[in-house]
Each structure stands twice: as structure tokens, then as C-alpha cells.
Design a protein around this motif. Structure first.
Motif, PDB file in Angstrom:
ATOM      1  N   GLY A  47       0.816  -1.214   0.000  1.00 26.19           N
ATOM      2  CA  GLY A  47       0.000   0.000   0.000  1.00 26.19           C
ATOM      3  C   GLY A  47       0.846   1.259   0.000  1.00 26.19           C
ATOM      4  O   GLY A  47       0.520   2.253  -0.661  1.00 26.19           O
ATOM      5  N   GLU A  48       1.962   1.192   0.762  1.00 25.61           N
ATOM      6  CA  GLU A  48       2.882   2.333   0.801  1.00 25.61           C
ATOM      7  C   GLU A  48       3.441   2.616  -0.599  1.00 25.61           C
ATOM      8  O   GLU A  48       3.520   3.761  -1.034  1.00 25.61           O
ATOM      9  N   LEU A  49       3.828   1.525  -1.270  1.00 28.67           N
ATOM     10  CA  LEU A  49       4.370   1.703  -2.622  1.00 28.67           C
ATOM     11  C   LEU A  49       3.281   2.186  -3.576  1.00 28.67           C
ATOM     12  O   LEU A  49       3.525   3.057  -4.419  1.00 28.67           O
ATOM     13  N   LEU A  50       2.072   1.650  -3.422  1.00 26.22           N
ATOM     14  CA  LEU A  50       0.969   2.107  -4.274  1.00 26.22           C
ATOM     15  C   LEU A  50       0.756   3.618  -4.111  1.00 26.22           C
ATOM     16  O   LEU A  50       0.595   4.338  -5.106  1.00 26.22           O
ATOM     17  N   THR A  51       0.787   4.093  -2.874  1.00 21.71           N
ATOM     18  CA  THR A  51       0.621   5.533  -2.626  1.00 21.71           C
ATOM     19  C   THR A  51       1.698   6.329  -3.361  1.00 21.71           C
ATOM     20  O   THR A  51       1.407   7.343  -4.013  1.00 21.71           O
ATOM     21  N   LYS A  52       2.949   5.831  -3.295  1.00 23.57           N
ATOM     22  CA  LYS A  52       4.049   6.535  -3.987  1.00 23.57           C
ATOM     23  C   LYS A  52       3.882   6.487  -5.498  1.00 23.57           C
ATOM     24  O   LYS A  52       4.161   7.473  -6.197  1.00 23.57           O
TER      25      LYS A  52
END
Ligand code: URA
Length: 190
Positions: free
Chosen positions: A70-75
Motif C-alpha cells: 500500500g505504501e508503494l501504491l501511494t508513492k
């Protein structure tokens, strides 16, 4: 030509559907869930993002993409100037976590699909983004690799749709981030 729903109409349709999903027992995945993960974001989003299935953290919190992927998706979304809370609605092919985070089975995906179809018809997004093989195979009925599906525009009920790697796959294999033959640009972060 479909009539546009107002934000208020979308909100009330979503509340109704959320209640249905929360107590759903249509497939065996409900037996192992802590919380069903309906999806999150803006009911009036321009982009509808579709992942695979809730993982451990998502099942605990009842929210999609709240772990490392999810963190990577946000980025990834920030890199193309999209905000999770304003521009996107994020959901998954199945709303309940599969045991040991295995891939959802085809019948589980098909059983859950009407919820996703209803969500898309309520949000009325301008574009759909599919993350990974399970989403691509379920929604496009395509069995090709992500590599061959990415960089093409498909359509789902007349809505432009694109496919890209699941952020969890990018975390496992960073070399997938490179787009072959394409230089880095504003739209392709290196
Ligand atoms: N991976 C997914 O496909 N969906 C989530 O919600 C979290 C991780």
C-alpha cells in the motif's frame, strides 16, 4: 449514455453495499476473515484501482492497501500526481482475505465479482487501473502476462482500463519497475 449520479447518491448506494459486503457469506473466504475489506477512497473518484485481495493488515483494519504494498501504491500514484483520498477509489477482486494470502480461487473471484461491478457502476470512474495478474485475469478474461498487457488501453463497459504490476510484485522484483524501451519521463518514474 448513463446518467451521472450525484456524490450524495453515490454515498448512499455505497453505504448500502458496504453493509451487504460486511456480512457476506457467499463464498468460503468469509469463514477466515476478521473484517471484510470493502474498499476506500473517494466515491466520486476519477480513477478506480483494483488489487487482488486483502492481506493480513487489511483484514485487521478493514481497509485496502494499508501494508508495505500500500505504501508503494501511494508513492506510485503520487508520482503521477494522483492522491489516494481525492482521485482514487481502491478496491480488490475479493473482499475477504484468502488463507495464508494465497491467490483467490477462480470461483471465489467470480462469486465476489458482482460487488466490484456494482462499485464501479456507482463510482462511474473515468479510468480503471488493474494491479497484477489476478485482477487482469478476472476483469479482462485475459491470461497473458502483465508484461504484455501493460501499456495498452483496454475497455471495461466503455471505461478506459490499463493494467500494471501489483506493487507487491515490484517489492519482490524491483527490476520490473523499468518499462522496456521507454525512457524515464514525468509519467514513468525511474
Ligand atoms: N494487496 C492487494 O492486492 N490488496 C490489498 O488490499 C493489499 C495488498
Amino acid at each position: 449514455t448513463k446518467t451521472r449520479l450525484s456524490r450524495e447518491e453515490k454515498r448512499s448506494l455505497f453505504i448500502e453495499l458496504f453493509r451487504e459486503v460486511a456480512v457476506c457469506q457467499r463464498c468460503p473466504l468469509h469463514t477466515g476473515r476478521h473484517k471484510a475489506v470493502f474498499g476506500a477512497g473517494n466515491v466520486d473518484a476519477s480513477v478506480f484501482v483494483i488489487g487482488e485481495a486483502p492481506g493480513f493488515s487489511e483484514d485487521q483494519k478493514g481497509l485496502p492497501f494499508v501494508g508495505k504494498a500500500g505504501e508503494l501504491l501511494t508513492k506510485m500514484m503520487q508520482a503521477i500526481s494522483l492522491s489516494r483520498h481525492e482521485d482514487l477509489f481502491i478496491s480488490n477482486i475479493v473482499k475477504c482475505r484468502p488463507p495464508e494470502n494465497r491467490d483467490p480461487a477462480t470461483d471465489e473471484a467470480q462469486t465476489c465479482l458482482p460487488y466490484l461491478e456494482k462499485q464501479i457502476s456507482i463510482v462511474q470512474p473515468r479510468a480503471i487501473l488493474l494491479l497484477g495478474r489476478v485482477a487482469a485475469h478476472t476483469l479482462l478474461q485475459e491470461t497473458d502476462s502483465i508484461k504484455s498487457l501493460q501499456n495498452h488501453v483496454f475497455h471495461y463497459k466503455n471505461i478506459p482500463l490499463m493494467v500494471t504490476y501489483h506493487p507487491a510484485a515490484l517489492l519482490r522484483n524491483a527490476s520490473l519497475k523499468k518499462v522496456p524501451g521507454k525512457p524515464c519521463s514525468d509519467f514513468v518514474p525511474c
